[in-house]
Design an enzyme around this catalytic site. Structure first.
Site, PDB file in Angstrom:
ATOM      1  N   SER A 166      36.181  37.698  31.714  1.00 24.83           N
ATOM      2  CA  SER A 166      37.180  38.000  32.742  1.00 24.83           C
ATOM      3  C   SER A 166      38.635  37.942  32.282  1.00 24.83           C
ATOM      4  CB  SER A 166      36.949  37.161  33.997  1.00 24.83           C
ATOM      5  OG  SER A 166      37.295  35.824  33.807  1.00 24.83           O
ATOM      6  N   THR A 169      34.301  33.799  35.755  1.00 20.87           N
ATOM      7  CA  THR A 169      34.953  32.881  36.700  1.00 20.87           C
ATOM      8  C   THR A 169      36.417  32.592  36.348  1.00 20.87           C
ATOM      9  OG1 THR A 169      34.170  30.965  35.451  1.00 20.87           O
ATOM     10  CG2 THR A 169      32.798  31.715  37.291  1.00 20.87           C
ATOM     11  N   THR A 197      30.280  35.059  32.373  1.00 18.41           N
ATOM     12  CA  THR A 197      29.193  34.145  32.002  1.00 18.41           C
ATOM     13  C   THR A 197      27.869  34.529  32.641  1.00 18.41           C
ATOM     14  OG1 THR A 197      30.686  32.316  31.608  1.00 18.41           O
ATOM     15  CG2 THR A 197      28.457  31.729  32.247  1.00 18.41           C
TER      16      THR A 197
HETATM   17  N1  ASP Z   1      33.948  31.087  31.557  1.00 17.13           N
HETATM   18  C1  ASP Z   1      33.993  32.396  32.043  1.00 17.13           C
HETATM   19  C2  ASP Z   1      32.969  32.655  33.129  1.00 17.13           C
HETATM   20  O1  ASP Z   1      32.680  31.734  33.813  1.00 17.13           O
HETATM   21  C3  ASP Z   1      34.155  33.478  31.112  1.00 17.13           C
HETATM   22  C4  ASP Z   1      34.760  34.603  31.902  1.00 17.13           C
HETATM   23  O2  ASP Z   1      35.524  34.334  32.812  1.00 17.13           O
HETATM   24  O3  ASP Z   1      34.412  35.734  31.647  1.00 17.13           O
HETATM   25  O4  ASP Z   1      32.451  33.710  33.345  1.00 17.13           O
END
Ligand code: ASP
Length: 332
Positions: free
Chosen positions: A56, A88, A13
């Site tokens: 991720s 995350t 993100t």
């Molecule tokens: N919601 C996720 C983030 O906070 C997407 C990911 O993990 O790439 O980055």
């Protein structure tokens, strides 16, 4: 002289952009992320590398093993600290894996964002600023891998994601964060337990380990699938202090004959029991039949530790010993 910090960007993100209404995905590189932090170059010399450009859930164990090699190379070339930007969703797993295999003293700090750069109140620049401050601070040395988020400093050994959207999305169990960032100052008030330096964590591949959450009236058939699909290990997220249904007992015992099986709790808090209950499927019953105690580790961390141990050739009694030392905070 200003400290030098290397930033590896892996997507997530924090690095996402996109057309309004069509969803965002990772597109921004490390330089763009760094340029969004006003005045950072007055305090720290920052070097940047686009390492991966992924959400991720797409990141693999191989990506992380390669990242650790790149980190080691940069530290050998004189970088004072490293920051990794990462989605995350699986941040806690990458942080925990790096913590198990990274052996140097220079700080390695992971961070990310909950609000992408197109949203009001995007948290990426503040998190990255804080992560760079922590990575450049001598106090962070020898504290194991750290995760910086929402002005808090967490040890990779304890941290997990606890919210789907809130910017305060990480917490540390069982003890809470080890410090925080106040303006530009880094406060670290406690140390995580000693660094893991087991012979089982270098030059290894990651074994295929299943993670199964059990539920009321579970009939155990998923455990049979794990066996027939030839997984190399199994982590069972049991109810309460480490209990499973009567129907799960037979398949779990069958699994212990062909792979290490580790028991953790699905409650998300506290440590598995060891000597309280005796009934079919209770903790004493399962340990007496070859199941290993995962203690206070959650399922995600136990799976990574077990993968690493099996992948580096540890046998059942060696795996048991490492889990016992981990639970007891006495690693070697
Ligand atoms: N919601 C996720 C983030 O906070 C997407 C990911 O993990 O790439 O980055």
């Amino acid at each position: 002289m200003k400290p030098t910090v290397k930033v590896f960007s892996l997507g997530g993100t924090i690095a996402s952009s996109g057309d309004k209404g069509k969803g965002v995905s990772p597109t921004l590189g490390a330089d763009t992320l760094i340029n969004a932090i006003p005045g950072i170059s007055e305090k720290v010399k920052v070097k940047a590398e686009n390492f991966r450009q992924l959400p991720s859930p797409h990141i693999t164990f191989d990506d992380i093993q390669e990242l650790v090699k790149a980190i080691n190379k940069d530290i050998d070339l004189g970088v004072d600290g490293v920051v990794v930007t990462h989605g995350t969703d699986t941040l806690e797993e990458s942080a925990f894996l790096i913590d198990l295999i990274y052996k140097k003293n220079a700080p390695v700090v992971l961070t990310g964002a909950m609000r992408n750069p197109t949203l009001p109140g995007a948290d990426g620049p503040a998190n990255l600023h804080d992560a760079v401050m922590v990575a450049s601070d001598r106090k962070s040395k020898g504290k194991g891998v750290l995760l910086v988020f929402n002005s808090e400093i967490h040890a990779a050994r304890y941290v997990n994601k606890c919210h789907t959207q809130n910017v305060n999305a990480f917490r540390s169990k069982p003890l809470g964060p080890i410090g925080w960032i106040s303006e530009n100052s880094v406060r670290i008030l406690s140390s995580p337990m000693p660094t893991f330096s087991s012979k089982f964590t270098s030059n290894c591949s990651m074994a295929r380990v299943a993670l199964l959450k059990t539920a009321m009236a579970d009939d155990g058939s998923l455990v049979n699938c794990v066996i027939s699909d030839k997984y190399e290990g199994l982590v069972v997220e049991a109810t309460g202090g480490g209990h499973v249904t009567p129907k799960m007992v037979k398949p779990i015992i069958k699994a212990t004959k062909v792979m290490p099986v580790v028991l953790v709790s699905r409650t998300g808090n506290g440590e598995n029991l060891r000597e309280t209950y005796m009934f079919p499927g209770s903790e004493i019953y399962l340990y007496e039949r070859g199941v290993l105690n995962g203690g206070w580790l959650d399922g995600l961390k136990a799976r990574i530790l077990l993968s690493l141990l099996i992948g580096s050739g540890a046998n059942n009694s060696e795996i048991k010993k490492v889990f016992e030392s981990y639970i007891d905070g006495k690693l070697s």
